[in-house]
Design an enzyme around this catalytic site. Structure first.
Site, PDB file in Angstrom:
ATOM      1  N   GLY A 230       0.840  -1.201   0.000  1.00 41.18           N
ATOM      2  CA  GLY A 230       0.000   0.000   0.000  1.00 41.18           C
ATOM      3  C   GLY A 230       0.867   1.239   0.000  1.00 41.18           C
ATOM      4  O   GLY A 230       2.013   1.213  -0.448  1.00 41.18           O
ATOM      5  N   GLY A 231       0.319   2.312   0.545  1.00 37.36           N
ATOM      6  CA  GLY A 231       1.014   3.600   0.523  1.00 37.36           C
ATOM      7  C   GLY A 231       2.091   3.698   1.599  1.00 37.36           C
ATOM      8  O   GLY A 231       2.084   2.955   2.579  1.00 37.36           O
ATOM      9  N   GLU A 252       5.558  -3.477   0.797  1.00 36.47           N
ATOM     10  CA  GLU A 252       5.704  -3.106  -0.623  1.00 36.47           C
ATOM     11  C   GLU A 252       4.991  -1.783  -0.785  1.00 36.47           C
ATOM     12  O   GLU A 252       3.761  -1.731  -0.716  1.00 36.47           O
ATOM     13  CB  GLU A 252       5.029  -4.149  -1.525  1.00 36.47           C
ATOM     14  CG  GLU A 252       5.741  -5.445  -1.660  1.00 36.47           C
ATOM     15  CD  GLU A 252       7.074  -5.339  -2.364  1.00 36.47           C
ATOM     16  OE1 GLU A 252       7.340  -4.314  -3.031  1.00 36.47           O
ATOM     17  OE2 GLU A 252       7.860  -6.280  -2.226  1.00 36.47           O
ATOM     18  N   CYS A 286       2.086   0.453  -8.741  1.00 34.85           N
ATOM     19  CA  CYS A 286       3.310   0.882  -8.028  1.00 34.85           C
ATOM     20  C   CYS A 286       4.444   0.983  -9.024  1.00 34.85           C
ATOM     21  O   CYS A 286       5.409   1.701  -8.810  1.00 34.85           O
ATOM     22  CB  CYS A 286       3.723  -0.124  -6.973  1.00 34.85           C
ATOM     23  SG  CYS A 286       2.403  -0.625  -5.929  1.00 34.85           S
ATOM     24  N   GLU A 385       4.982  10.468  -5.557  1.00 35.76           N
ATOM     25  CA  GLU A 385       4.147   9.465  -6.217  1.00 35.76           C
ATOM     26  C   GLU A 385       2.733  10.013  -6.392  1.00 35.76           C
ATOM     27  O   GLU A 385       2.117  10.470  -5.436  1.00 35.76           O
ATOM     28  CB  GLU A 385       4.092   8.174  -5.393  1.00 35.76           C
ATOM     29  CG  GLU A 385       3.303   7.093  -6.117  1.00 35.76           C
ATOM     30  CD  GLU A 385       3.242   5.767  -5.372  1.00 35.76           C
ATOM     31  OE1 GLU A 385       2.903   5.775  -4.184  1.00 35.76           O
ATOM     32  OE2 GLU A 385       3.523   4.729  -5.996  1.00 35.76           O
TER      33      GLU A 385
HETATM   34  C1  UN1 Z   1       1.792  -3.155  -8.332  1.00 35.31           C
HETATM   35  O1  UN1 Z   1       1.604  -2.194  -9.039  1.00 35.31           O
HETATM   36  O2  UN1 Z   1       1.709  -3.040  -7.102  1.00 35.31           O
HETATM   37  O3  UN1 Z   1       4.790  -5.465 -12.734  1.00 35.31           O
HETATM   38  C2  UN1 Z   1       2.045  -4.509  -8.830  1.00 35.31           C
HETATM   39  C3  UN1 Z   1       3.610  -5.129 -12.804  1.00 35.31           C
HETATM   40  C4  UN1 Z   1       2.576  -6.072 -12.275  1.00 35.31           C
HETATM   41  C5  UN1 Z   1       2.460  -5.963 -10.795  1.00 35.31           C
HETATM   42  C6  UN1 Z   1       2.300  -4.563 -10.291  1.00 35.31           C
HETATM   43  N1  UN1 Z   1       2.925  -7.419 -12.635  1.00 35.31           N
HETATM   44  O4  UN1 Z   1       3.281  -4.074 -13.285  1.00 35.31           O
END
Ligand code: UN1
Length: 498
Positions: A230-231, A252, A286, A385
């Site tokens: 998350g954030g 993450e 992310c 971000e």
């Molecule tokens: C995410 O954005 O938290 O690599 C995961 C990627 C995807 C997973 C993203 N397989 O963009």
């Protein structure tokens, strides 16, 4: 009159039930604002019951041979394959990503569950020589116990499965709390494991606000490991709270992922990559490409072509396969992204988009135009971000400068370089401060059999996916077996032997 919205309970100890007089919340389709489903707003008491169920189920799950645990995972993957069209649609309706990506989210789940099922026949330890005679040394992996999985809305089936499948194959039992706005997707994840025959209590599902349900999970002394995506702000709170209980907290968090475009790059290839990286999933990955760092020699040409391509890019109904980009995921997301766009308009030069889309079907949902700013490195939009379809384009004069700009942010998840110079590509692999580097591909699209995670404020050093995913969910037990029938002393001269 609107159709009645389906109501769902919590899943605790193998039973779906709603606590009496439970408060409820609804999930909403971000393309239409229509309600999708109603869920229980769980309490600390519900978490307590879920952890109790998980603790009770632990011993027997731990004792189940790992390959047998793998069989259940394979069955879950098989069921999810069958349900892929339907679940993909649920992802698109509830989260807003376009249907090809909704299906991709489910495929990523299937891939990882299958991959982890195989891990049931590995879960390798090591054998290591002893310094003494007639002594054997080895390590085995053991589960941690009850683990907490707290997941975001942007990959509403894949990220829960990254955590759940790795935790299950390792022999843990789980309390799972999904992001509230994609609880219907999360429910499908739980159902798949339930239907695959997972014993009761092994996976428990509690919906509700992070400040209540999440905090109770992280504070419970019976929970030994917390896995959170998350954030950054929430991640930090989770880390601090978990630290008080000396728990392993796996985080993450964010990204501010750059594509570096060198003067020798294949520009057509890079155009496709940047469009997909920046505006796929409406920029809500992310790993999204949020910065494009371009060599001055190709800057005007590339930017012009990028903007021209956006004119043919459709934003709209995510269920329509011709749509390029769907809505953003929620009212909250829309507000935050528009705030950043307003900041960008003050500090940088808007080159494309920059508006909330209105009129017709747009008025019903949360649609924002793909947005491009030209900016100097150092502005807020170039460093923070945004988690939306907003790309900052930065001009540089050299490879060295490009790397300095790329690295000068607080995050380090994904990164990319487009170049035809193999030496430069290899240099970038070492120079870019990120957990992931792509060469001649955008920053998104990681495959499940490789580790996923980042450096700096993207996390605290762990990795998900790949075979290392099980590191998060296992303890290493070291075993010394002395078959000399006498006391042997390590480190002591003449300590034994012969
Ligand atoms: C995410 O954005 O938290 O690599 C995961 C990627 C995807 C997973 C993203 N397989 O963009």
């Amino acid at each position: 009159m609107a159709a009645k919205v389906e109501e769902f309970g919590l899943f605790i100890g193998g039973k779906w039930a709603s606590p009496p007089k439970a408060k409820r919340f609804k999930t909403v389709n971000p393309a239409t604002r229509e309600p999708i489903a109603s869920f229980v707003s769980g309490t600390a008491k519900d978490v307590d019951r879920a952890v109790t169920a998980a603790a009770k189920a632990f011993h027997s799950w731990k004792e189940t041979p790992a390959p047998k645990r793998g069989d259940i995972l394979l069955e879950a993957a098989r069921i999810l394959k069958e349900r892929k069209p339907e679940v993909g649609k649920i992802v698109t309706r509830e989260m807003g990503k376009v249907i090809s990506e909704g299906l991709g989210d489910v495929q990523e789940s299937i891939d990882f569950i299958e991959y982890m099922a195989g891990e049931g026949r590995r879960l390798f330890g090591e054998t290591v020589p002893s310094e003494l005679r007639s002594k054997f040394c080895l390590t085995v992996r053991q589960p941690k116990g009850v683990v907490a999985c707290i997941t975001p809305w942007n990959f509403p089936t894949a990220i829960p499965n990254w955590k759940i499948a790795a935790a299950l194959i390792s022999g843990n039992t789980i309390v799972f709390k999904p992001a509230s706005n994609t609880a219907r997707c999360a429910l499908e994840v739980v159902r798949v494991y339930q239907d695959a025959g997972l014993p009761k209590g092994v996976l428990n599902f509690v919906t509700g606000p992070g400040g209540v349900v999440g905090n109770a999970m992280v504070s419970d002394p019976r929970v030994r490991t917390v896995s959170f995506t998350g954030g950054v702000e929430t991640g930090r709170e989770v880390y601090v709270r978990g630290a008080q209980g000396l728990k392993m907290v796996h985080l993450e968090l964010g990204g501010k992922n750059p594509v570096i475009l060198m003067e020798d790059a294949d520009l057509d290839l890079a155009l496709d990559g940047v469009l997909f990286g920046a505006f796929g999933t409406s920029g809500q990955r992310c790993t999204a490409t949020s910065r494009l760092i371009v060599h001055k020699d190709v800057y005007d040409d590339f930017l012009g072509r990028l903007i021209a391509r956006l004119d043919g890019f459709t934003v709209g109904d995510p269920l329509d396969p011709k749509t390029g980009m769907g809505p953003v995921a929620s009212a909250d997301q829309e507000r935050k992204i528009l705030e950043y766009i307003a900041i960008g308009k003050k500090e940088a030069k808007l080159r494309y988009g920059g508006t909330k889309l209105t009129g017709g079907a747009y008025d019903r949902g949360y649609f924002i135009s793909p947005t491009i700013f030209e900016t100097k490195h150092g502005t807020r939009i170039s460093k923070e971000e945004i988690f939306g379809p907003v790309l900052s384009v930065i001009k540089v004069g050299s490879y060295e400068k490009a790397v300095r700009v790329a690295n000068d942010v607080e995050y380090g998840l994904s990164s990319s370089i487009y170049t035809r110079d193999v030496n430069r590509a290899f240099r970038a692999m070492g120079d870019l401060e990120a957990g992931i580097t792509y060469v001649n591909a955008p920053t998104i699209g990681a495959e499940v059999q490789l580790p996923f995670g980042g450096v700096k404020n993207t996390g605290n050093g762990g990795r998900e996916a790949g075979s290392v995913a099980i590191d998060e969910f296992t303890e290493i037990k070291t075993v010394f077996i002395d078959f000399s029938s006498k006391l042997q002393k390590a480190q002591i001269e003449d300590g034994g032997g012969e």
